[in-house]
Design a protein around this motif. Structure first.
Motif, short mmCIF file in Angstrom:
data_model
loop_
_atom_site.label_atom_id
_atom_site.label_comp_id
_atom_site.label_asym_id
_atom_site.label_seq_id
_atom_site.Cartn_x
_atom_site.Cartn_y
_atom_site.Cartn_z
N GLU A 1 0.88 -1.19 0.09
CA GLU A 1 0.10 -0.10 0.02
C GLU A 1 0.95 1.42 -0.06
OE1 GLU A 1 -2.64 -0.12 3.39
OE2 GLU A 1 -3.00 2.02 3.09
N ALA A 2 0.32 2.42 -0.66
CA ALA A 2 1.26 3.55 -0.56
C ALA A 2 0.53 4.55 0.19
CB ALA A 2 1.55 4.20 -2.16
N ALA A 3 1.02 5.48 0.96
CA ALA A 3 0.18 6.44 1.94
C ALA A 3 1.00 7.72 1.60
CB ALA A 3 0.13 5.84 3.16
N GLY A 4 0.37 8.62 1.93
CA GLY A 4 0.72 9.96 1.97
C GLY A 4 -0.24 11.07 1.57
N ASP A 5 0.09 12.19 2.08
CA ASP A 5 -1.06 13.40 1.96
C ASP A 5 -0.73 14.36 0.82
OD1 ASP A 5 -2.92 15.29 2.48
OD2 ASP A 5 -2.13 16.19 4.28
N ARG B 1 1.20 13.50 -1.69
CA ARG B 1 2.23 12.85 -2.34
C ARG B 1 2.78 11.66 -1.39
NH1 ARG B 1 7.24 14.35 -4.46
NH2 ARG B 1 7.78 12.78 -3.56
N LEU B 2 3.41 10.87 -2.23
CA LEU B 2 3.97 9.64 -1.21
C LEU B 2 4.89 9.89 -0.18
CD1 LEU B 2 4.38 6.40 -1.43
CD2 LEU B 2 6.58 7.10 -2.55
N SER B 3 4.40 9.21 0.98
CA SER B 3 5.42 9.68 2.21
C SER B 3 5.95 8.35 2.46
CB SER B 3 4.83 10.27 3.34
OG SER B 3 3.79 9.71 3.74
N GLU B 4 5.02 7.11 2.49
CA GLU B 4 5.54 5.76 3.06
C GLU B 4 5.00 4.65 2.09
OE1 GLU B 4 5.03 5.79 7.10
OE2 GLU B 4 2.65 5.52 7.01
N VAL B 5 5.61 3.53 2.27
CA VAL B 5 5.14 2.36 1.59
C VAL B 5 4.82 1.45 2.77
CG1 VAL B 5 5.53 0.62 -0.14
CG2 VAL B 5 6.65 2.81 -0.46
N VAL B 6 3.70 0.73 2.71
CA VAL B 6 3.32 -0.13 3.83
C VAL B 6 3.22 -1.66 3.15
CG1 VAL B 6 1.62 -0.56 5.63
CG2 VAL B 6 1.78 1.84 4.67
N VAL B 7 4.12 -2.27 3.93
CA VAL B 7 4.39 -3.78 3.46
C VAL B 7 3.93 -4.70 4.23
CG1 VAL B 7 5.99 -5.42 2.21
CG2 VAL B 7 6.49 -2.92 2.11
N THR B 8 2.98 -5.68 3.90
CA THR B 8 2.53 -6.89 4.87
C THR B 8 3.29 -7.89 4.47
OG1 THR B 8 0.67 -5.46 5.48
CG2 THR B 8 0.65 -8.03 6.05
N TYR B 9 3.97 -8.63 5.19
CA TYR B 9 4.74 -9.61 4.72
C TYR B 9 4.63 -10.86 5.80
CZ TYR B 9 8.76 -7.74 7.01
OH TYR B 9 9.54 -7.21 7.85
N ARG B 10 5.08 -12.15 5.41
CA ARG B 10 5.08 -13.09 6.45
C ARG B 10 6.03 -12.78 7.66
NH1 ARG B 10 5.62 -18.38 3.59
NH2 ARG B 10 7.58 -18.20 4.14
#
Ligand SMILES: Cc1cc2nc3c(=O)[nH]c(=O)nc-3n(C[C@H](O)[C@H](O)[C@H](O)COP(=O)(O)OP(=O)(O)OC[C@H]3O[C@@H](n4cnc5c(N)ncnc54)[C@H](O)[C@@H]3O)c2cc1C
Ligand code: FES
Lengths: 503, 102
Positions: free
Chosen positions: A247-251, A253-262
């Motif tokens: 998922e990409a997040a930011g207000d 513009r991009l500020s962080e990448v949210v990664v869900t992994y094992r």
């Protein structure tokens, strides 16, 4: 001899034997072979210089750039040099926006009418045959937040590097899968980019399926190269595997990448996120020209239906290279050569025997070049959750801002396919004409209906496939068919109906 | 977001973005020139007004639409920068001076 450069629409001739669309390895080879056989050839490409995606910018590249991009890149020079030595006509910065059969007058040969825009003016010209070598584009990668500025495709960063000497600066994350992912990562790292992480979304289950083809792969050129790239990337950056969600997040513009992994969820601060999950054929021109296509499950995309001579279902149109199904740069060049020979044969410049004789060694090399492709297709087939968004807020159609949730919520109205969806939600009606949402919309509908994507079909794509400004059309010569075509456009500037349905 | 490699050769070209004078390297596309200058927002969307910047750099996504010398809907990634070009953020849907959008 050397190619004749066409710089304005009025420099175009009224007619050519053969139109080739796309100056990548496929189009350059097709045009060179056909011109060498004596056909009058027009090669159009919307880029400013020849080379297509892989060899982009090579004619202007400095020694430093060539060294940085390696010998596969530099190999493009030979293909371009061969083409430039022919008598073909080459129109750079020329977009082809329509191709349709025309009704011949009595005594006239049949052929195609082609709409081209060049230097701010549009022209309709006639050709006897066309080869579409429009290449591929990066597969849509619909994750939450992917429309934020600061998120681009990995290929776009490569384009910036090849053509403008730009490298990512600041915190960069590369995410996705596909044979090109590690190549792009290695190239950017090699050029000095600070890549903080490579998030590898290749599904774990793919490995098992790919194993069946691993013998061919190990013997192919890809095998060794792939292993080397992997080692290189691992040495310089962190690689995150077993990824379940991105998922990409930011207000704004991009500020962080949210990664869900094992193992958990991590928020990676980032200035630039480069997405890539393989490439798919660039379908719009072939679909708008009426060429039949079918669902290719291994490549998870529609591919045009073509025979061993690149012939489509439309009599005078052939398709070569990645545009006909992903076959890679080397395969595309060979495929283009076959299409060029076939065109010369169909237009009476090569006998059937001569065509077959010339084609035999090319086919042998093509078989070699394609060895290992099955393995790559299986190993890098992107996971369902990355192609078919599960989160409702994920934007699917970027132009009209239509979400996955809205598409799913519309299904109970009895929607059977993408064209009905378009009528309800306007998805696919923006300027990109479905290029960035077509496959996703098809696959969501197929999933909801519980049927194969092939049964759901794709958007009806209409000409012009690129928005053509009225100002450009005003410059058209006033032939009967031109007036007819313009009359169609004037009523409906963006989605003019297909010339064949105007009758 | 991007920086220029020191060994990239090219004459300097000057242009403006929303009135601010900027430098590019000859041969750049408008999109590359803006990225090199640190611009990330090229347009706002007609639907929600959200900010957008280039995504594909190869002419397929249409996220890089800007106004160039008064004409809207220009694909920055397919247009070569020229001396004195006036580039502006495209707000929402573009219209031409005649009032016809295309
Ligand atoms: C962004 C990107 C980067 C890639 N980088 C690499 C790489 O580094 N190494 C590698 O091995 N493979 C790379 N590939 C894969 C690449 O597509 C193939 O290997 C190879 O370039 C295919 O050759 P082609 O001739 O079929 O098409 P392409 O090389 O893609 O050429 C197609 C050409 O057609 C033009 N075109 C398309 N539509 C029109 C139109 N309507 N009017 C006018 N012109 C048009 C395009 O501008 C383009 O120049 C990349 C693919 C992409 C999408
Ligand atoms: S950045 Fe995609 S069309 Fe220009």
């Amino acid at each position: 001899m050397s190619v004749h450069h066409v710089n304005t629409a009025s420099d175009l001739q009224e007619t050519y034997d053969l139109l080739v669309v796309g100056a990548g390895p496929a189009g350059l080879s097709a045009a060179a072979v056909a011109a060498e056989c004596g056909l009058s050839v027009l090669l159009c490409d919307e880029n400013g210089s020849p080379g297509g995606q892989i060899y982009r910018g090579i004619t202007e590249a400095s020694a430093a750039t060539k060294a940085r991009l390696g010998k596969d890149y530099a190999a493009g020079e030979a293909i371009i040099t061969r083409f430039l030595a022919t008598s073909a006509c080459y129109a750079a910065r020329a977009s082809v926006w329509s191709i349709a059969p025309y009704e011949p007058e009595v005594g006239e040969a049949s052929g195609l009418e082609v709409g081209v825009s060049l230097a701010g003016a549009a022209r309709l010209i006639r050709v006897r045959r066309a080869i579409l070598a429009t290449g591929a584009l990066e597969r849509p990668f619909p994750i939450p937040g992917w429309t934020l500025p600061g998120i681009m495709t990995a290929g776009s960063a490569q384009i910036a590097l090849k053509t403008a000497g730009l490298v990512p600066s600041g915190r960069t994350v590369i995410a996705g899968t596909g044979p090109l992912l590690y190549l792009l990562a290695a190239q950017l790292i090699g050029a000095g980019a600070s890549v903080n992480a490579v998030v590898d979304t290749t599904p774990n289950g793919n490995r098992r399926r790919a194993l069946a083809h691993s013998f061919d792969f190990a013997r192919s050129a890809y095998g060794l190269k792939g292993a080397r790239l992997l080692a290189q990337v691992h040495r310089y950056t962190r690689v995150i595997r077993n990824v379940m969600a991105l998922e990409a997040a930011g207000d704004g513009r991009l500020s962080e990448v949210v990664v869900t992994y094992r193992g958990g969820t991590e928020r990676l601060p980032a200035d630039l996120l480069l997405l890539h999950q393989g490439i798919v054929p660039n379908l719009n021109l072939s679909l708008a020209s009426g060429c039949a296509s079918g669902w290719n499950d291994r490549q998870a995309t529609f591919t045009p239906t073509i025979d061993e001579w690149c012939q489509t279902s439309v009599p005078d149109i052939a398709i070569a290279g990645d545009a006909g199904g992903i076959i890679g740069a080397e395969g595309s060049a060979l495929h283009g050569a076959l299409a060029g020979m076939a065109a010369a044969w169909r237009l009476g410049r090569l006998s059937e025997a001569e065509r077959d004789k010339r084609a035999a060694p090319v086919r042998a090399r093509l078989r070699m070049a394609l060895r290992g492709r099955l393995f790559l297709d299986e190993l890098f087939r992107p996971g369902d959750d990355f192609r078919i968004p599960t989160r409702p807020e994920t934007i699917v159609c970027r132009c009209e801002e239509v979400t996955a949730g809205a598409i799913r919520a519309t299904m109970p109205l009895g929607v059977r396919g993408p064209n009905q969806m378009k009528a309800y939600l306007r998805c696919g009606m923006g300027p990109c004409q479905g290029r960035l949402c077509g496959l996703t919309v098809t696959e969501i509908i197929a999933q909801e209906r519980g049927v194969a994507p092939g049964e759901v079909g794709y958007y009806n794509v209409r000409t012009p496939i690129k928005p053509v400004a009225l100002k450009e059309l005003a410059a058209l010569p006033q032939s009967d068919s031109a007036i007819k075509a313009v009359a169609g456009f004037v009523e409906k500037p963006v989605s003019a109906s297909h010339p064949r349905t105007q009758e | 977001m991007f920086r220029r490699l020191p060994d990239h050769k090219g004459d300097l070209v000057t242009f403006t973005f929303d009135g601010t004078p900027l430098m590019a390297s000859k041969g750049d596309t408008v999109a590359a020139a803006l990225l090199a200058a640190g611009v990330t927002r090229f347009r706002t969307t007609p639907v929600s007004g959200a900010d957008r910047g280039p995504y594909c750099m190869m002419g397929v996504c249409f996220e890089c639409l800007v106004t160039i010398d008064g004409r809207g809907n220009r694909q920055a990634c397919l247009t070569t920068i020229e001396e004195g070009m006036r580039v502006e953020t495209q707000h929402g849907a573009a219209t031409y001076p005649t009032g016809i959008s295309a």
